[in-house]
Design a protein around this motif. Structure first.
Motif, PDB file in Angstrom:
ATOM      1  N   VAL A 197       0.923  -1.166  -0.088  1.00 25.79           N
ATOM      2  CA  VAL A 197       0.066  -0.061   0.188  1.00 25.79           C
ATOM      3  C   VAL A 197       0.935   1.166  -0.028  1.00 25.79           C
ATOM      4  O   VAL A 197       1.578   1.574   0.910  1.00 25.79           O
ATOM      5  CB  VAL A 197      -0.903  -0.013   1.025  1.00 25.79           C
ATOM      6  N   ALA A 198       0.797   1.966  -1.194  1.00 21.63           N
ATOM      7  CA  ALA A 198       1.981   2.867  -1.392  1.00 21.63           C
ATOM      8  C   ALA A 198       1.727   4.275  -0.896  1.00 21.63           C
ATOM      9  O   ALA A 198       2.466   5.211  -0.596  1.00 21.63           O
ATOM     10  CB  ALA A 198       2.425   3.010  -2.870  1.00 21.63           C
ATOM     11  N   ASN A 199       0.232   4.660  -0.786  1.00 15.01           N
ATOM     12  CA  ASN A 199      -0.013   5.816  -0.346  1.00 15.01           C
ATOM     13  C   ASN A 199      -0.935   6.000   0.913  1.00 15.01           C
ATOM     14  O   ASN A 199      -1.494   6.857   1.303  1.00 15.01           O
ATOM     15  CB  ASN A 199      -1.099   6.395  -1.327  1.00 15.01           C
ATOM     16  N   LEU A 200      -0.299   4.984   1.727  1.00 21.07           N
ATOM     17  CA  LEU A 200      -0.641   4.756   3.300  1.00 21.07           C
ATOM     18  C   LEU A 200      -0.041   5.996   4.196  1.00 21.07           C
ATOM     19  O   LEU A 200       1.190   6.160   3.936  1.00 21.07           O
ATOM     20  CB  LEU A 200      -0.375   3.314   3.886  1.00 21.07           C
ATOM     21  N   ALA A 201      -0.771   6.579   5.101  1.00 16.71           N
ATOM     22  CA  ALA A 201      -0.024   7.673   5.631  1.00 16.71           C
ATOM     23  C   ALA A 201       1.117   7.157   6.508  1.00 16.71           C
ATOM     24  O   ALA A 201       0.905   6.040   6.987  1.00 16.71           O
ATOM     25  CB  ALA A 201      -0.906   8.405   6.708  1.00 16.71           C
ATOM     26  N   PRO A 202       2.359   7.713   6.536  1.00 16.22           N
ATOM     27  CA  PRO A 202       3.294   7.256   7.457  1.00 16.22           C
ATOM     28  C   PRO A 202       3.067   7.156   8.656  1.00 16.22           C
ATOM     29  O   PRO A 202       1.960   7.921   9.214  1.00 16.22           O
ATOM     30  CB  PRO A 202       4.489   7.986   7.188  1.00 16.22           C
ATOM     31  N   ARG A 203       3.631   6.216   9.375  1.00 21.18           N
ATOM     32  CA  ARG A 203       3.128   5.841  10.722  1.00 21.18           C
ATOM     33  C   ARG A 203       4.423   5.702  11.592  1.00 21.18           C
ATOM     34  O   ARG A 203       5.384   4.965  11.288  1.00 21.18           O
ATOM     35  CB  ARG A 203       2.254   4.830  11.204  1.00 21.18           C
ATOM     36  N   LYS A 204       4.795   6.572  12.688  1.00 23.74           N
ATOM     37  CA  LYS A 204       5.930   6.541  13.657  1.00 23.74           C
ATOM     38  C   LYS A 204       5.826   5.535  14.527  1.00 23.74           C
ATOM     39  O   LYS A 204       4.571   5.192  15.049  1.00 23.74           O
ATOM     40  CB  LYS A 204       5.785   7.767  14.513  1.00 23.74           C
ATOM     41  N   MET A 205       6.502   4.397  14.585  1.00 23.74           N
ATOM     42  CA  MET A 205       6.745   3.307  15.426  1.00 23.74           C
ATOM     43  C   MET A 205       7.970   3.340  16.235  1.00 23.74           C
ATOM     44  O   MET A 205       8.600   4.307  16.154  1.00 23.74           O
ATOM     45  CB  MET A 205       6.882   2.041  14.551  1.00 23.74           C
ATOM     46  N   ARG A 206       8.003   2.270  17.308  1.00 23.88           N
ATOM     47  CA  ARG A 206       9.019   2.564  18.311  1.00 23.88           C
ATOM     48  C   ARG A 206      10.590   2.408  17.392  1.00 23.88           C
ATOM     49  O   ARG A 206      11.260   2.790  18.074  1.00 23.88           O
ATOM     50  CB  ARG A 206       8.735   1.215  19.224  1.00 23.88           C
TER      51      ARG A 206
END
Length: 674
Positions: free
Chosen positions: A631-640
């Motif tokens: 999924v190329a246009n998924l909002a980026p998500r900050k992970m640990r």
RNA sequence: GGCGGAGUAGCUCAGUCGGUUAGAGCACCGGCUUCAUAAGCCGGGUGUCACCGGUUCAAGUCCGGUCUCCGCUACCA
């Protein structure tokens, strides 16, 4: 005072439930056989939203529904020889009264507070919705049609009011958020008491005490939401009109209410059973309801001045063939279905041979089941009687006990050890010891050769002696097994004209008496019976499979686990930009339990870093170079561990069972999936 | 990741306080037997006691570590 958990009046009894009722029944029968005063109390658990909904759906009153369910439960239990002293219902006057008493005590001690709770309300059904009656879109991952408390695909937990686009599963209506006052028990006020009780009383298995200390007592105990606003099928709270006690408040009190009914019928005093330190209280429950019985319930009893449980015996779950029971595979066998195919004694013995005092799951393997029954019960125990039965009926039993090489004395001496095992709920150990005795008994018959003696009229006395020994050895086994196999004990008693009623009958041989004609006591079970049972069980609930080309025999389980999402338009789908990508780097994230760090190329210099929860299913080496769909246009998500800039598509339930979507030959990184 | 449990024969499992050559049942093989429900009896085991190290005269057992599996619990796109 002994109880089993109250079965919920929302479905039939199945073999998983029966682990508990058989375990409890064995223990109770053992206590009675030993001469201990013992009362076994149970009841149907009848209140709550689920019952109300179901009754509504079936167009009848709750009272009708629970009456019918209680009847069916009791018939199932009777079929398996579960011998309650009293079987009641939580929907009775005694319970309402006792709930009031507990409630007042908790009020008096300042344990109850009121707070407003925002809850989803179905304006069409005029009902507040429990979590499982709401479905909607996960606020975390956007998965559709997820239940109200947690999301299947992403595992997020949330409150049903967080759901996007929620729908009531009752009416399909869109629920509205409505505030309602709820009453709470401030359990934290009992923290010290509970910690002491869990630590000092010895009522809990060590692993359970440990679990509670680690998960609950380590921090502040949360208030327990103990009321539900109308409409609710249950008891209205006297000093809070329009509010009802939550089913888990009145259910355990049902133990006492059911006892009260028994007391009334038998001229007993309730105080002697629930308020006396001379009476031991034993609860048998499954591990799923541990904290109700080890935190809330002791707290309630303490507050209301009742005796605390001596022991809470917690057992694990039943697996079948090494797997969780499930309707689709037919391993969730209803009690009624079982009884159509096999003798209840078999299940009683099988469970006994597997049960210990620890919280451990047990497994019912069809082959093992058949082996145990045929080898142990039929080949060893019953056959011992069978092989001298005909002769013994003719000769009767000798007046004095003959020389037997110490067999009877040894088996009598083993009685205490077997009793200790029963007492400690170590039934598997008890069965093992009993089978050792059976193993020692059969060679005696072999060496004595009664069939030869039978041919010589002069040797009648000798034959009688042999029969006396074999019969008495069998009788000992029947006595030791009586808690598990009451029917066998009864048959033995009838055969020998001397009912088995006391454990210490095992210490003295039965002598100088006639013996009734021998009748076979138990049949072998063919493995096919179990296969048929499972087959039958699969057909029980499901509609017959109309399978035209079901040559692949695909299960419906995945679809059931995650039902289809609501329909969308082509435009909505177009918002999702799926692209072929190549994994150009893959590496472990040491601190992460499930994640791999992937670098994806969309061709050219376009790169994305993605964290994918596929660690248990793939090694980095397997991945590098592969084409996947992302999924190329998924909002980026900050992970640990860093920023995740997209998502790799995969299917499967999770863990090691994750399957990446592949791309057929010819697909190129950067190409869009249409 | 945390807590708990488990790992011993093909299978299900015992194995106490550290102590002889590690056991039982089932299954399997051979023989015997025919009372019994194709039941029974006798005989047949070459096991990495998960792995590594330690303590000890002696370790399946005690201690430390590692691995695997199961359960609960958390995190987890």
């Amino acid at each position: 005072m002994v109880t089993s958990a109250l079965p919920y009046a929302n479905g039939p009894i199945h073999i998983g439930h029966l682990v508990e009722y058989i375990q409890t029944d064995i223990w109770v029968r053992f206590q009675k056989l030993r001469g201990n005063r013992c009362v076994y109390i149970c009841a149907d658990d009848t209140h709550g939203t689920a019952i109300m909904i179901r009754a509504g759906r079936e167009g009848r009153s709750e009272v009708e529904l629970i009456a019918q369910m209680s009847e069916s439960h009791q018939a199932d239990f009777a079929g398996f020889g579960i011998d309650f002293d009293h079987y009641g219902s939580t929907h009775c006057d005694e319970n309402r009264q006792l709930c009031g008493e507990f409630w007042q005590a908790m009020r008096d001690q300042g344990l109850i507070v009121q707070r407003d709770v925002a809850q989803l309300y179905d304006p069409e059904s005029n009902t507040f919705l429990a979590d499982r009656f709401v479905r909607g879109t996960c606020p975390n991952c956007g998965a559709h049609n997820q239940p109200g408390d947690n999301c299947g695909p992403c595992g997020a937990t949330y409150s049903p009011t967080d759901l996007i686009d929620p729908k009531s599963t009752l009416s399909g209506a869109t629920p509205i958020v409505r505030e309602a006052p709820h009453l709470f028990v401030q359990l934290e006020k009992l923290h010290g008491f509970l910690a002491d009780w869990i630590d000092q009383s010895g009522a809990l298995q060590s692993e359970t005490a440990n679990y509670l200390k680690g998960h609950f007592l380590a921090k502040e105990l949360r208030d327990w939401d103990i009321s539900r606003p109308a409409p609710y099928f249950g008891f209205e709270i006297p000093d809070a009109p329009g509010h009802f006690w939550y089913v888990w408040f009145d259910a355990p009190i049902g133990y006492i209410a059911s006892t009260a009914q028994w007391c009334q019928a038998h001229g007993e005093r309730l105080e002697d059973w629930w308020k006396s330190d001379q009476t031991e209280i034993h609860h048998f429950i499954g591990k799923d309801i541990t904290y109700f019985h080890t935190l809330f319930w002791p707290g309630m009893l303490h507050a209301a001045g009742y005796q605390l449980p001596t022991k809470v015996h917690i057992h694990g779950f039943l697996n079948v063939g090494g797997e969780k029971m499930s309707k689709s595979t037919g391993t969730l066998v209803a009690a009624e279905t079982y009884l159509r195919h096999a003798d209840p004694s078999y299940l009683r013995y099988f469970y006994a041979s597997k049960l210990g005092a620890r919280v451990e799951d047990l497994d019912l393997g069809p082959e093992e089941f058949v082996d145990k029954i045929n080898s142990d019960l039929v080949g060893k125990v019953v056959n011992l009687a069978s092989r001298v039965g005909k002769f013994a009926s003719r000769t009767g039993l000798a007046a004095t006990y003959p020389e037997d090489g110490g067999l009877f004395a040894a088996a009598a001496a083993a009685g205490e050890e077997i009793a200790e095992a029963y007492e400690a709920c170590e039934f598997a150990r008890a069965m093992r010891r009993i089978m050792e005795l059976a193993d020692a008994a059969n060679p005696f018959v072999e060496r004595a050769r009664p069939w030869d003696l039978n041919k010589d009229p002069d040797k009648l006395d000798e034959l009688r002696d042999v029969c006396t020994v074999a019969t008495n050895l069998f009788r000992q086994l029947a006595i030791y097994l009586a808690p598990v196999l009451p029917k066998l004990a009864e048959q033995c008693g009838q055969w020998l004209g001397d009912p088995i009623v006391r454990w210490d009958q095992s210490q003295t041989p039965l002598l100088g008496t006639a013996v009734q004609p021998f009748q076979r006591m138990m049949d072998r079970i063919p493995i096919e019976a179990l296969h048929k049972m499972i087959e039958d069980s699969r057909n029980d609930d499901d509609t017959p499979t109309t399978d035209p080309a079901a040559q692949w025999n695909d299960s419906d389980q995945p679809l059931q686990a995650e039902p289809l999402a609501p329909e969308i338009t082509i435009d909505e789908f177009a918002k999702v930009d799926l692209r072929i990508a190549r994994i150009i780097e893959a590496e472990q994230v040491p601190e992460a339990n499930k994640l791999l760090r992937l670098t994806l190329s969309l061709g050219g210099t376009e790169r994305r870093q993605v964290f994918a929860g596929i660690k248990a299913a793939y090694t980095p080496e397997q991945l590098v170079g592969r084409l996947v769909v992302m999924v190329a246009n998924l909002a980026p998500r900050k992970m640990r561990f860093g920023l995740s800039e997209g998502m790799v598509t995969a299917a499967g339930p999770g863990g090691a069972e994750v399957f990446l979507l592949g791309v057929d030959e010819g697909g190129l990184p950067g190409q869009r999936v249409h």
